[in-house]
Design a protein around this motif. Structure first.
Motif, PDB file in Angstrom:
ATOM      1  N   LEU A  68       3.001 -15.286  -1.753  1.00 28.99           N
ATOM      2  CA  LEU A  68       2.121 -14.260  -2.307  1.00 28.99           C
ATOM      3  C   LEU A  68       1.053 -13.836  -1.300  1.00 28.99           C
ATOM      4  O   LEU A  68       0.688 -12.663  -1.219  1.00 28.99           O
ATOM      5  CB  LEU A  68       1.463 -14.750  -3.589  1.00 28.99           C
ATOM      6  CG  LEU A  68       2.342 -14.791  -4.843  1.00 28.99           C
ATOM      7  CD1 LEU A  68       1.565 -15.396  -6.002  1.00 28.99           C
ATOM      8  CD2 LEU A  68       2.859 -13.413  -5.213  1.00 28.99           C
ATOM      9  N   ASP A  69       0.526 -14.805  -0.529  1.00 30.58           N
ATOM     10  CA  ASP A  69      -0.467 -14.463   0.484  1.00 30.58           C
ATOM     11  C   ASP A  69       0.094 -13.457   1.478  1.00 30.58           C
ATOM     12  O   ASP A  69      -0.613 -12.575   1.959  1.00 30.58           O
ATOM     13  CB  ASP A  69      -0.915 -15.716   1.241  1.00 30.58           C
ATOM     14  CG  ASP A  69      -1.849 -16.595   0.421  1.00 30.58           C
ATOM     15  OD1 ASP A  69      -2.345 -16.127  -0.622  1.00 30.58           O
ATOM     16  OD2 ASP A  69      -2.075 -17.741   0.829  1.00 30.58           O
ATOM     17  N   ARG A  70       1.380 -13.575   1.785  1.00 33.92           N
ATOM     18  CA  ARG A  70       1.986 -12.693   2.783  1.00 33.92           C
ATOM     19  C   ARG A  70       2.506 -11.391   2.187  1.00 33.92           C
ATOM     20  O   ARG A  70       2.289 -10.321   2.757  1.00 33.92           O
ATOM     21  CB  ARG A  70       3.134 -13.415   3.492  1.00 33.92           C
ATOM     22  CG  ARG A  70       3.877 -12.536   4.484  1.00 33.92           C
ATOM     23  CD  ARG A  70       4.729 -13.329   5.427  1.00 33.92           C
ATOM     24  NE  ARG A  70       5.423 -12.468   6.358  1.00 33.92           N
ATOM     25  CZ  ARG A  70       6.113 -12.891   7.404  1.00 33.92           C
ATOM     26  NH1 ARG A  70       6.169 -14.199   7.658  1.00 33.92           N
ATOM     27  NH2 ARG A  70       6.721 -12.045   8.210  1.00 33.92           N
ATOM     28  N   HIS A  71       3.190 -11.482   1.037  1.00 31.98           N
ATOM     29  CA  HIS A  71       3.901 -10.320   0.494  1.00 31.98           C
ATOM     30  C   HIS A  71       3.193  -9.658  -0.692  1.00 31.98           C
ATOM     31  O   HIS A  71       3.567  -8.543  -1.065  1.00 31.98           O
ATOM     32  CB  HIS A  71       5.314 -10.732   0.070  1.00 31.98           C
ATOM     33  CG  HIS A  71       6.150 -11.255   1.197  1.00 31.98           C
ATOM     34  ND1 HIS A  71       6.857 -10.435   2.047  1.00 31.98           N
ATOM     35  CD2 HIS A  71       6.379 -12.527   1.624  1.00 31.98           C
ATOM     36  CE1 HIS A  71       7.509 -11.172   2.938  1.00 31.98           C
ATOM     37  NE2 HIS A  71       7.224 -12.438   2.703  1.00 31.98           N
ATOM     38  N   SER A  72       2.240 -10.330  -1.321  1.00 32.69           N
ATOM     39  CA  SER A  72       1.458  -9.815  -2.445  1.00 32.69           C
ATOM     40  C   SER A  72       2.239  -9.710  -3.752  1.00 32.69           C
ATOM     41  O   SER A  72       1.634  -9.647  -4.818  1.00 32.69           O
ATOM     42  CB  SER A  72       0.850  -8.440  -2.131  1.00 32.69           C
ATOM     43  OG  SER A  72      -0.003  -8.532  -1.009  1.00 32.69           O
ATOM     44  N   ALA A  73       3.564  -9.669  -3.704  1.00 29.85           N
ATOM     45  CA  ALA A  73       4.364  -9.566  -4.926  1.00 29.85           C
ATOM     46  C   ALA A  73       5.734 -10.182  -4.674  1.00 29.85           C
ATOM     47  O   ALA A  73       6.290 -10.085  -3.582  1.00 29.85           O
ATOM     48  CB  ALA A  73       4.511  -8.113  -5.358  1.00 29.85           C
ATOM     49  N   ILE A  74       6.283 -10.813  -5.711  1.00 26.67           N
ATOM     50  CA  ILE A  74       7.627 -11.401  -5.652  1.00 26.67           C
ATOM     51  C   ILE A  74       8.421 -10.872  -6.834  1.00 26.67           C
ATOM     52  O   ILE A  74       7.980 -10.958  -7.985  1.00 26.67           O
ATOM     53  CB  ILE A  74       7.586 -12.944  -5.719  1.00 26.67           C
ATOM     54  CG1 ILE A  74       6.716 -13.514  -4.585  1.00 26.67           C
ATOM     55  CG2 ILE A  74       9.001 -13.515  -5.631  1.00 26.67           C
ATOM     56  CD1 ILE A  74       6.505 -15.026  -4.693  1.00 26.67           C
ATOM     57  N   PRO A 140      -8.863  -8.580  -7.830  1.00 26.63           N
ATOM     58  CA  PRO A 140      -8.704  -8.626  -6.486  1.00 26.63           C
ATOM     59  C   PRO A 140      -9.314  -7.400  -6.293  1.00 26.63           C
ATOM     60  O   PRO A 140      -9.287  -6.757  -6.920  1.00 26.63           O
ATOM     61  CB  PRO A 140      -7.329  -8.883  -6.346  1.00 26.63           C
ATOM     62  CG  PRO A 140      -6.782  -8.736  -7.248  1.00 26.63           C
ATOM     63  CD  PRO A 140      -7.679  -8.065  -7.982  1.00 26.63           C
ATOM     64  N   ILE A 233     -14.939  -3.488  -4.600  1.00 30.31           N
ATOM     65  CA  ILE A 233     -14.334  -4.177  -3.455  1.00 30.31           C
ATOM     66  C   ILE A 233     -14.530  -5.662  -3.688  1.00 30.31           C
ATOM     67  O   ILE A 233     -15.662  -6.140  -3.787  1.00 30.31           O
ATOM     68  CB  ILE A 233     -14.993  -3.768  -2.122  1.00 30.31           C
ATOM     69  CG1 ILE A 233     -15.105  -2.242  -2.012  1.00 30.31           C
ATOM     70  CG2 ILE A 233     -14.228  -4.369  -0.956  1.00 30.31           C
ATOM     71  CD1 ILE A 233     -13.769  -1.533  -1.972  1.00 30.31           C
ATOM     72  N   ARG A 234     -13.435  -6.394  -3.805  1.00 37.12           N
ATOM     73  CA  ARG A 234     -13.534  -7.816  -4.126  1.00 37.12           C
ATOM     74  C   ARG A 234     -12.780  -8.639  -3.082  1.00 37.12           C
ATOM     75  O   ARG A 234     -11.696  -8.252  -2.651  1.00 37.12           O
ATOM     76  CB  ARG A 234     -12.965  -8.110  -5.515  1.00 37.12           C
ATOM     77  CG  ARG A 234     -13.513  -7.191  -6.607  1.00 37.12           C
ATOM     78  CD  ARG A 234     -13.246  -7.731  -7.980  1.00 37.12           C
ATOM     79  NE  ARG A 234     -13.405  -6.713  -9.013  1.00 37.12           N
ATOM     80  CZ  ARG A 234     -13.389  -6.964 -10.315  1.00 37.12           C
ATOM     81  NH1 ARG A 234     -13.214  -8.202 -10.745  1.00 37.12           N
ATOM     82  NH2 ARG A 234     -13.529  -5.989 -11.205  1.00 37.12           N
ATOM     83  N   PRO A 235     -13.328  -9.774  -2.677  1.00 33.77           N
ATOM     84  CA  PRO A 235     -12.643 -10.596  -1.676  1.00 33.77           C
ATOM     85  C   PRO A 235     -11.490 -11.383  -2.282  1.00 33.77           C
ATOM     86  O   PRO A 235     -11.573 -11.862  -3.415  1.00 33.77           O
ATOM     87  CB  PRO A 235     -13.754 -11.534  -1.182  1.00 33.77           C
ATOM     88  CG  PRO A 235     -14.681 -11.649  -2.352  1.00 33.77           C
ATOM     89  CD  PRO A 235     -14.650 -10.308  -3.040  1.00 33.77           C
ATOM     90  N   HIS A 236     -10.426 -11.511  -1.526  1.00 31.64           N
ATOM     91  CA  HIS A 236      -9.300 -12.340  -1.932  1.00 31.64           C
ATOM     92  C   HIS A 236      -9.683 -13.802  -1.753  1.00 31.64           C
ATOM     93  O   HIS A 236     -10.235 -14.197  -0.724  1.00 31.64           O
ATOM     94  CB  HIS A 236      -8.074 -11.998  -1.081  1.00 31.64           C
ATOM     95  CG  HIS A 236      -6.806 -12.632  -1.550  1.00 31.64           C
ATOM     96  ND1 HIS A 236      -6.500 -13.941  -1.302  1.00 31.64           N
ATOM     97  CD2 HIS A 236      -5.755 -12.120  -2.239  1.00 31.64           C
ATOM     98  CE1 HIS A 236      -5.312 -14.231  -1.820  1.00 31.64           C
ATOM     99  NE2 HIS A 236      -4.848 -13.136  -2.401  1.00 31.64           N
ATOM    100  N   GLY A 240      -9.893 -14.205   2.040  1.00 31.88           N
ATOM    101  CA  GLY A 240     -11.233 -13.700   2.273  1.00 31.88           C
ATOM    102  C   GLY A 240     -11.283 -12.229   2.596  1.00 31.88           C
ATOM    103  O   GLY A 240     -12.363 -11.662   2.774  1.00 31.88           O
ATOM    104  N   GLN A 241     -10.129 -11.565   2.658  1.00 36.55           N
ATOM    105  CA  GLN A 241     -10.088 -10.158   3.006  1.00 36.55           C
ATOM    106  C   GLN A 241     -10.603  -9.296   1.848  1.00 36.55           C
ATOM    107  O   GLN A 241     -10.326  -9.581   0.691  1.00 36.55           O
ATOM    108  CB  GLN A 241      -8.659  -9.743   3.355  1.00 36.55           C
ATOM    109  CG  GLN A 241      -8.116 -10.381   4.624  1.00 36.55           C
ATOM    110  CD  GLN A 241      -8.881  -9.924   5.852  1.00 36.55           C
ATOM    111  OE1 GLN A 241      -9.180  -8.750   6.007  1.00 36.55           O
ATOM    112  NE2 GLN A 241      -9.212 -10.872   6.719  1.00 36.55           N
ATOM    113  N   PRO A 242     -11.351  -8.234   2.153  1.00 38.03           N
ATOM    114  CA  PRO A 242     -11.796  -7.341   1.077  1.00 38.03           C
ATOM    115  C   PRO A 242     -10.628  -6.565   0.507  1.00 38.03           C
ATOM    116  O   PRO A 242      -9.731  -6.122   1.239  1.00 38.03           O
ATOM    117  CB  PRO A 242     -12.792  -6.418   1.785  1.00 38.03           C
ATOM    118  CG  PRO A 242     -12.368  -6.419   3.225  1.00 38.03           C
ATOM    119  CD  PRO A 242     -11.825  -7.804   3.481  1.00 38.03           C
TER     120      PRO A 242
END
Length: 340
Positions: A68-74, A140, A233-236, A240-242
């Motif tokens: 999920l960290d890499r692709h955001s969706a499965i 997010p 704008i919310r951090p992951h 930590g990315q916005p």
């Protein structure tokens, strides 16, 4: 992990997926597509227990989180979940913390434990792009000045809940009692009912409200107008990315459709239907919304649903006063009958 297999699942090509470029890592697809491997299914007499066991293992060893960290969706295809109860078992196999829904503006029907329909509105009404639970305080750069303004001011939403019967089904939106009246009893007088409703609203620390349209004979309780001022704008929590995490775009598109972008924001029925504002109540310039819609159009993946398949979306955001990893997660959505 091999390039094409992961603990009981095959990583497969999926035509609707986007292959993202910079700043994403190479070979980043959105969504990543997984389907149960043939050998995994053949070695078990019952597919569902095997499926749930594999999901638990992938969650416990951190593999689901890394994907999920890499692709955001499965996108889980060919999992063949038969009904909402099986989907509920699948959902809970991930071990995520269920989201508590407070004051949802749309009406949903609970089908199983932590499983509900997405929206009971008619299928003639579009569902515009939005972040799920972007209207919740616990979830997010193409115009730097817009992002800066959002970071400084946040975004302000206006929600109206009409006083209709608790079991009303003709409206796509939630009524006052459906959204906030869980503890209201039929025998409660108006003052008691309002007190219970306001106590529930106070569980949302970012909300303010007013009662409108009271009529002693026709509508003694009144309708409810609620404002939410939330970060846009919310951090992951992991990276930590916005993240541009909000429902401002869907509110904009609804206002475009209703022709209520400009004051006084009254639709054809004379009801107040504004777009989202900056947190200080000022209007957001349409050029920013138009740009956001254009970006969404270029970066969306149009998933072709098949009954029993599941799409898992990363919906992380930092909760105020809570450490990363303890924030609520929301698992979205499986399809059983049709897509609205």
């Amino acid at each position: 992990m091999s390039l094409d297999k992961i603990n009981g699942f095959d990583i497969t090509e999926y035509a609707p997926a986007l292959h993202l470029g910079e700043p994403y890592l190479s070979q980043t697809s959105f969504p990543l597509s997984l389907k149960p491997s043939a050998e995994s299914s053949e070695t078990q007499t019952s597919t569902l227990p095997n499926l749930l066991s594999n999901i638990r293992s992938l969650s416990l060893n951190g593999q689901i989180r890394r994907l999920l960290d890499r692709h955001s969706a499965i996108y889980f295809s060919n999992v063949n979940l038969a009904d909402a109860n099986e989907f509920s078992q699948f959902v809970h196999a991930f071990g995520f913390v269920p989201h508590e829904d407070i004051g949802n503006p749309v009406r949903r029907t609970v089908l199983a434990n932590n499983v509900a329909t997405a929206n009971e509105g008619p299928n003639t009404q579009p569902v515009y792009p939005h972040n799920e639970f972007g209207l919740s305080p616990h979830y997010p750069a193409y115009h730097p000045e817009f992002i800066k303004a959002l970071e400084e001011k946040g975004v302000k939403y206006q929600l109206t809940y009409y006083n209709k019967p608790r079991d009303q089904v003709e409206s796509p939106g939630n009524s006052v009692l459906q959204a906030y009246g869980h503890h209201v009893l039929d025998e409660d007088d108006t003052e008691t009912a309002r007190a219970k409703i306001e106590k529930e609203i106070r569980r949302l620390p970012t909300a303010t409200w007013e009662w409108i349209n009271q009529s002693p004979s026709e509508n003694p309780l009144g309708d409810l107008r609620v404002w939410q001022v939330l970060p846009a704008i919310r951090p992951h929590t992991r990276t930590g990315q916005p993240a541009f995490f909000n429902n401002a775009v869907s509110r904009f598109l609804n206002a475009v459709d209703a022709q209520t972008l400009e004051p006084p924001h009254l639709n054809k029925e004379g009801k107040y239907q504004p777009p989202a504002f900056y947190g200080d109540g000022s209007l957001i310039d349409r050029k920013y919304f138009d740009a956001a819609v254009e970006v969404i159009g270029r970066t969306r993946a149009l998933v072709t649903w098949k009954k029993g398949d599941v799409l898992l979306l990363d919906n992380h955001a930092v909760q105020h006063g809570r450490e990363p990893w303890t924030g609520d997660r929301k698992l979205l959505a499986s399809l059983w009958d049709d897509v609205k």
